[in-house]
Write an enzyme that holds these catalytic residues in place. Structure first.
Site, PDB file in Angstrom:
ATOM      1  N   HIS A   1     -23.872  29.293  59.898  1.00 15.31           N
ATOM      2  CA  HIS A   1     -23.788  30.487  60.755  1.00 15.31           C
ATOM      3  C   HIS A   1     -22.397  30.615  61.399  1.00 15.31           C
ATOM      4  O   HIS A   1     -22.265  31.073  62.535  1.00 15.31           O
ATOM      5  CB  HIS A   1     -24.874  30.471  61.842  1.00 15.31           C
TER       6      HIS A   1
ATOM      7  N   ASN B   1     -34.042  34.167  61.522  1.00 16.81           N
ATOM      8  CA  ASN B   1     -33.283  34.823  60.458  1.00 16.81           C
ATOM      9  C   ASN B   1     -33.791  36.252  60.267  1.00 16.81           C
ATOM     10  O   ASN B   1     -34.716  36.684  60.939  1.00 16.81           O
ATOM     11  CB  ASN B   1     -33.418  34.051  59.140  1.00 16.81           C
TER      12      ASN B   1
END
Length: 490
Positions: free
Chosen positions: A56, A129
């Site tokens: 990320h 997510n």
């Protein structure tokens, strides 16, 4: 183990008996702290990149507020989920998973969807997510999976065959792989995608009653995705397109909103439900556990300084408030430890004092002292141990979560189930969710990605696609120029 294969060991040479399953209490029980192999893998993985996030790394975000419209007081004591109408300030960060900080944010990749709610009972984080599931369901395989998305240690390139090799040997990933290579794999921007807590969490009330819960965040802007060609074009022309889309919309007063919804399962249902509700590769069918809308959140303020407010932001699923808890989800169990461990490494032991991470609305009282970059008064002359006789902060038994029922002997358990357990939900995705155009684009995207894989890797994956649906397997095989009659027979 073949005669020519080297034996896997820990960093100190201790042989590893099982690298596929965490040590748990029973088949559905939580992970045990004594699983030193899992902890070594996780701790080493968290320290592999300096200083950007290991995963990320490419991200963007904004501030906003959450408003509850339907109370869940029957299920939880958490004020953030029971006090209708209250405005709770929040922060959101969206990201790609595998790329470096400078990579294109239109890449085909899952999108991180992290939310931080600054409640009066402390910070509550939901770290998920843009998909309701994931590629693996046991954290012992997580670092191995992520490395397939990173650079080859020999060439420092990112060939696709590495991921297909791993996925072919980890069929639990099939469901998420199909979502990744469908239209949903390249959302236009955060404004136009759903978000999910993904894991199974729990809610508990003052009576000691527990329900399992899934969190869903459904965009009110409508779902919009890029075609493979559009995403590739933007990656070269405007690699920050998605970040700019969110920032520009907020700057123009077009504040994006998401509907907050939950699925609820009584605690005892998990004992007999046909799907393991703690399996991160599975969804709970809405027909069994329907969505319940409880509120909405809006993003309405851009950061004034990206590094201070977004790059230094730290989200972790261990941040819960009284009334919200965890579950035996093996991935969640590890993330409770892994995220805070990564933050302490990346940002320092006092990362909780960074303004964007600080609990703004709650009275923080700890006995933590010292450490690098301490930025407050270090609690002055207050006593630094507990229990003590000098009026320091004390425990509050009233906020204790009710006991979690556990059974089972400690062992490294696989996931029982036949092929339908692995391919049933992917088959539903192919047959009932995707239309004809979506199925065709899914095949084309997979074919384009599998071109650099060896024939053995291609054949293995095509075998999985046939188990999902014959038309799926046949389409990928034909796209790769492989004899479908021979492949289908195999």
């Amino acid at each position: 183990m073949a005669d020519h294969d080297p034996r896997l060991t820990t960093a100190f040479g201790n042989p590893i008996s099982d690298n596929q399953n965490s040590l748990t209490a029973g088949t559905r029980g939580p992970v045990l702290m004594q699983d030193y192999h899992l902890i070594e893998k996780m701790a080493h993985f968290n320290r592999e990149r300096i200083p950007e996030r290991v995963v990320h790394a490419k991200g963007y975000g904004a501030h906003g507020s959450f408003r509850l419209t339907k109370s869940l007081a029957a299920f939880t004591r958490a004020k953030v989920l029971t006090e209708v109408g209250a405005q709770v300030p929040m922060l959101a960060r969206f990201s790609t998973v595998g790329g470096e900080s400078g990579s294109a944010d239109t890449a085909r990749d899952p999108r991180g969807f992290a939310l931080k709610f600054y409640t009066e009972e402390g910070n509550w984080d939901v770290v998920g997510n843009n998909t309701p599931i994931f590629f693996v369901r046991d954290a012992i395989k997580f670092s191995d999976f992520i490395r397939t998305q990173k650079r080859d240690p020999r060439t420092h390139l990112k060939p696709h065959w590495r991921r297909w090799d791993f996925w072919g040997l980890s069929p639990e990933a099939i469901h998420q792989v199909m979502i990744l290579y469908s239209d949903r794999g390249t959302p236009v921007s955060a404004r136009f995608m759903h978000g999910y807590g993904s894991h199974t969490f729990s809610l508990w009330n003052d009576k000691g009653e527990r329900h399992w819960v899934k969190f869903h965040f459904l965009t009110k802007q409508g779902v919009k995705n890029l075609s493979a060609h559009e995403a590739d074009k933007l990656a070269g022309e405007d690699p920050d397109y998605s970040a700019a889309d969110l920032s520009n919309a907020i700057a123009q007063g077009d504040f994006p909103k998401w509907s907050v919804q939950v699925q609820l399962m009584p605690e005892r249902d998990a004992d007999t439900y046909r799907i393991n509700p703690f399996d991160l590769t599975k969804v709970w069918p809405h027909a069994d556990y329907p969505l319940i809308e409880i509120g909405e959140f809006e993003l309405n303020r851009n950061p004034q300084n990206y590094f201070v407010e977004i790059e230094q932001s730290a989200f972790e699923p261990s941040n819960v408030v009284p009334g919200i808890g965890f579950s035996p989800d093996k991935m969640l169990q590890n993330r409770i430890l892994s995220y805070s461990d990564a933050h302490r490494y990346r940002l320092g032991v006092n990362y909780h004092q960074i303004p964007v991470n600080r609990a703004h609305r709650a009275d923080v009282q700890t006995y933590h002292r010292d450490g690098a970059m301490r930025t407050d008064g270090n609690h002055g002359a207050q006593i630094d141990y507990e229990p003590n006789s000098f009026g320091g902060p004390v425990q509050d038994p009233s906020v204790m979560e009710p006991p979690l029922r556990l059974t089972g002997d400690a062992g490294r358990y696989g996931w029982p189930g036949d092929d339908e357990d692995l391919y049933g939900q992917p088959r539903e995705l192919w047959s009932k969710v995707l239309d004809a155009g979506g199925r065709q684009r899914l095949v084309e995207n997979i074919v384009a990605s599998m071109g650099d894989s060896s024939r053995a890797i291609q054949d293995r994956m095509i075998g999985h696609w046939y188990k999902v649906h014959p038309d799926f397997g046949r389409g990928v095989a034909e796209g790769l120029g492989i004899d479908t009659s021979r492949t289908a027979a195999e």
